[in-house]
Design a protein around this motif. Structure first.
Motif, PDB file in Angstrom:
ATOM      1  N   LEU A 150       0.859  -1.175   0.000  1.00  0.00           N
ATOM      2  CA  LEU A 150       0.000   0.000   0.000  1.00  0.00           C
ATOM      3  C   LEU A 150       0.903   1.235   0.000  1.00  0.00           C
ATOM      4  O   LEU A 150       1.975   1.222   0.601  1.00  0.00           O
ATOM      5  CB  LEU A 150      -0.904   0.032   1.238  1.00  0.00           C
ATOM      6  N   PRO A 151       0.484   2.319  -0.665  1.00  0.00           N
ATOM      7  CA  PRO A 151       1.299   3.546  -0.634  1.00  0.00           C
ATOM      8  C   PRO A 151       1.415   4.071   0.794  1.00  0.00           C
ATOM      9  O   PRO A 151       0.521   3.884   1.618  1.00  0.00           O
ATOM     10  CB  PRO A 151       0.524   4.507  -1.543  1.00  0.00           C
ATOM     11  N   ILE A 152       2.536   4.731   1.080  1.00  0.00           N
ATOM     12  CA  ILE A 152       2.856   5.133   2.457  1.00  0.00           C
ATOM     13  C   ILE A 152       3.163   6.618   2.520  1.00  0.00           C
ATOM     14  O   ILE A 152       3.930   7.138   1.700  1.00  0.00           O
ATOM     15  CB  ILE A 152       4.072   4.341   3.002  1.00  0.00           C
ATOM     16  N   GLN A 153       2.567   7.292   3.480  1.00  0.00           N
ATOM     17  CA  GLN A 153       2.910   8.667   3.808  1.00  0.00           C
ATOM     18  C   GLN A 153       3.539   8.670   5.199  1.00  0.00           C
ATOM     19  O   GLN A 153       2.937   8.188   6.157  1.00  0.00           O
ATOM     20  CB  GLN A 153       1.666   9.562   3.801  1.00  0.00           C
ATOM     21  N   SER A 154       4.759   9.188   5.314  1.00  0.00           N
ATOM     22  CA  SER A 154       5.481   9.187   6.584  1.00  0.00           C
ATOM     23  C   SER A 154       5.526  10.591   7.165  1.00  0.00           C
ATOM     24  O   SER A 154       5.774  11.567   6.440  1.00  0.00           O
ATOM     25  CB  SER A 154       6.902   8.660   6.402  1.00  0.00           C
ATOM     26  N   VAL A 155       5.304  10.681   8.474  1.00  0.00           N
ATOM     27  CA  VAL A 155       5.346  11.948   9.198  1.00  0.00           C
ATOM     28  C   VAL A 155       6.237  11.759  10.420  1.00  0.00           C
ATOM     29  O   VAL A 155       6.056  10.811  11.188  1.00  0.00           O
ATOM     30  CB  VAL A 155       3.938  12.397   9.649  1.00  0.00           C
ATOM     31  N   VAL A 156       7.202  12.669  10.598  1.00  0.00           N
ATOM     32  CA  VAL A 156       8.061  12.661  11.783  1.00  0.00           C
ATOM     33  C   VAL A 156       7.614  13.808  12.688  1.00  0.00           C
ATOM     34  O   VAL A 156       7.648  14.974  12.272  1.00  0.00           O
ATOM     35  CB  VAL A 156       9.543  12.816  11.407  1.00  0.00           C
ATOM     36  N   VAL A 157       7.194  13.478  13.907  1.00  0.00           N
ATOM     37  CA  VAL A 157       6.696  14.473  14.858  1.00  0.00           C
ATOM     38  C   VAL A 157       7.765  14.718  15.919  1.00  0.00           C
ATOM     39  O   VAL A 157       8.142  13.793  16.652  1.00  0.00           O
ATOM     40  CB  VAL A 157       5.386  14.002  15.519  1.00  0.00           C
ATOM     41  N   PHE A 158       8.260  15.950  15.982  1.00  0.00           N
ATOM     42  CA  PHE A 158       9.256  16.310  16.986  1.00  0.00           C
ATOM     43  C   PHE A 158       8.544  16.885  18.205  1.00  0.00           C
ATOM     44  O   PHE A 158       7.754  17.827  18.090  1.00  0.00           O
ATOM     45  CB  PHE A 158      10.255  17.304  16.411  1.00  0.00           C
ATOM     46  N   LEU A 159       8.837  16.299  19.385  1.00  0.00           N
ATOM     47  CA  LEU A 159       8.130  16.641  20.611  1.00  0.00           C
ATOM     48  C   LEU A 159       8.775  17.782  21.387  1.00  0.00           C
ATOM     49  O   LEU A 159       8.106  18.411  22.202  1.00  0.00           O
ATOM     50  CB  LEU A 159       8.052  15.405  21.524  1.00  0.00           C
ATOM     51  N   ARG A 160      10.067  18.008  21.169  1.00  0.00           N
ATOM     52  CA  ARG A 160      10.790  18.996  21.954  1.00  0.00           C
ATOM     53  C   ARG A 160      11.465  20.004  21.020  1.00  0.00           C
ATOM     54  O   ARG A 160      11.973  19.620  19.974  1.00  0.00           O
ATOM     55  CB  ARG A 160      11.846  18.288  22.816  1.00  0.00           C
ATOM     56  N   PRO A 161      11.476  21.295  21.389  1.00  0.00           N
ATOM     57  CA  PRO A 161      12.099  22.305  20.514  1.00  0.00           C
ATOM     58  C   PRO A 161      13.561  22.003  20.238  1.00  0.00           C
ATOM     59  O   PRO A 161      14.295  21.515  21.099  1.00  0.00           O
ATOM     60  CB  PRO A 161      11.950  23.600  21.319  1.00  0.00           C
ATOM     61  N   ALA A 162      13.968  22.296  19.025  1.00  0.00           N
ATOM     62  CA  ALA A 162      15.348  22.107  18.616  1.00  0.00           C
ATOM     63  C   ALA A 162      15.696  23.189  17.609  1.00  0.00           C
ATOM     64  O   ALA A 162      14.830  23.676  16.870  1.00  0.00           O
ATOM     65  CB  ALA A 162      15.551  20.725  18.003  1.00  0.00           C
ATOM     66  N   ASP A 163      16.966  23.599  17.602  1.00  0.00           N
ATOM     67  CA  ASP A 163      17.402  24.638  16.672  1.00  0.00           C
ATOM     68  C   ASP A 163      17.308  24.179  15.229  1.00  0.00           C
ATOM     69  O   ASP A 163      17.013  24.964  14.336  1.00  0.00           O
ATOM     70  CB  ASP A 163      18.842  25.058  16.992  1.00  0.00           C
ATOM     71  N   ALA A 164      17.561  22.913  15.007  1.00  0.00           N
ATOM     72  CA  ALA A 164      17.524  22.381  13.639  1.00  0.00           C
ATOM     73  C   ALA A 164      17.071  20.941  13.680  1.00  0.00           C
ATOM     74  O   ALA A 164      17.465  20.183  14.574  1.00  0.00           O
ATOM     75  CB  ALA A 164      18.894  22.491  12.979  1.00  0.00           C
ATOM     76  N   VAL A 165      16.222  20.574  12.754  1.00  0.00           N
ATOM     77  CA  VAL A 165      15.769  19.189  12.634  1.00  0.00           C
ATOM     78  C   VAL A 165      16.049  18.712  11.212  1.00  0.00           C
ATOM     79  O   VAL A 165      16.114  19.527  10.278  1.00  0.00           O
ATOM     80  CB  VAL A 165      14.260  19.049  12.954  1.00  0.00           C
ATOM     81  N   PRO A 166      16.253  17.416  11.019  1.00  0.00           N
ATOM     82  CA  PRO A 166      16.506  16.898   9.665  1.00  0.00           C
ATOM     83  C   PRO A 166      15.367  17.248   8.717  1.00  0.00           C
ATOM     84  O   PRO A 166      14.196  17.214   9.099  1.00  0.00           O
ATOM     85  CB  PRO A 166      16.604  15.384   9.885  1.00  0.00           C
TER      86      PRO A 166
END
Length: 295
Positions: free
Chosen positions: A96-112
């Motif tokens: 099945l087609p996939i949609q991926s979501v990365v949820v960051f819980l804590r503040p960070a200066d930079a995320v991938p």
């Protein structure tokens, strides 16, 4: 010699041996602009993996697919690589087609940032997209104004969080039309999540001023208040030290002696990170653990 019915010659290994012996000629046939450097192992590691959330979903047009969600407490420079691996494994399992979501819980200066790509020769040998959600940028009203009580503890991770906001959310949970056990579970989760953004001791002291909320937290399976208020901080630290020791023993059992930077990161890791490491210690690689520790 006649082959038994339903069988065929096993030419696979013989063919691969011949192609390897004649590697230059075969390269000239299938990839003439590449030069042979050596043979690598054909064994692919079968490492157990577990995604955080995988849901079957449907678009407004009725197209079925998968929503894959990863929850991150800290930036992980390998998250794109892991998401790509998870998506391929999910595709092979469910097609099945996939949609991926990365949820960051804590503040960070930079995320991938997406997408994850492996560039080679002015093109991509692998390309995998994913979406980023930064909870600390989303107004808490997005969940508090809705009917889904189970989302209310997320307000402790969202925009403009304060001790006063956490107390107000706890009061809303206490007044919600829920079973006592549900109120207690949500309140305990609110306290645990608030530690990612606020000093937990300040949150607990504020919550104890309301006897009803104090009782909900005491009854929570996620967090138990210390009976002696004067020893609250010490008991919290003692609990954390015990968890740190347990996680260290688990990791050393898998990976042997830990490096100095991993030990130093464990010594300052909070309860949420320690629990995440412990939950996945049996399957995560040392690189996964280092990423969870922010290394």
């Amino acid at each position: 010699r006649k082959q038994p019915p339903g069988t065929r010659p096993d030419y696979d290994q013989a063919l691969k041996r011949l192609l390897t012996r004649a590697h230059d000629g075969f390269l000239a046939l299938v990839a003439p602009d590449l030069g042979w450097r050596g043979e690598r192992s054909t064994e692919l590691p079968a490492v157990a993996r577990r995604a955080d959330l995988v849901w079957e979903v449907e678009t407004p047009e009725g197209e079925r697919g998968l929503l894959h969600v990863e929850l991150q407490t800290a930036p992980d420079h390998e998250i794109g690589e892991r998401v790509a691996e998870y998506k391929l494994r999910l595709w092979r399992r469910d097609h099945l087609p996939i949609q991926s979501v990365v949820v960051f819980l804590r503040p960070a200066d930079a995320v991938p940032q997406p997408p994850f790509v492996i560039p080679w020769r002015q093109r991509f040998s692998l390309w995998s997209d994913f979406e980023i959600v930064k909870l600390w940028e989303i107004p808490a009203e997005r969940v508090l104004d809705g009917p889904h009580y189970d989302l209310w503890p997320l307000a402790a991770l969202m925009a403009d969080v304060t001790v006063e906001r956490v107390v107000a959310v706890a009061e809303r949970i206490a007044a919600a039309p829920l079973l006592p056990a549900e109120r207690s579970e949500l309140t305990g989760l609110l306290v645990v999540l608030s530690e990612l953004r606020l000093r937990q001791r300040n949150v607990l002291e504020a919550l104890r001023s309301n006897p009803m909320i104090d009782e909900l937290v005491r009854q929570s399976g996620l967090f138990a208040l210390a009976k002696d208020e004067g020893k609250l901080e010490g008991k919290l630290e003692g609990k954390l030290e015990g968890e740190r020791s347990m996680v260290q023993v688990m990791l050393e059992g898998r990976f042997g002696a830990l490096s100095a930077d991993v030990l130093a990161a464990l010594n300052v890791a909070d309860e949420v990170i320690l629990k995440l490491i412990a939950q996945h210690a049996a399957v995560d690689t040392l690189e996964d653990v280092r990423a969870q520790l922010g290394l």
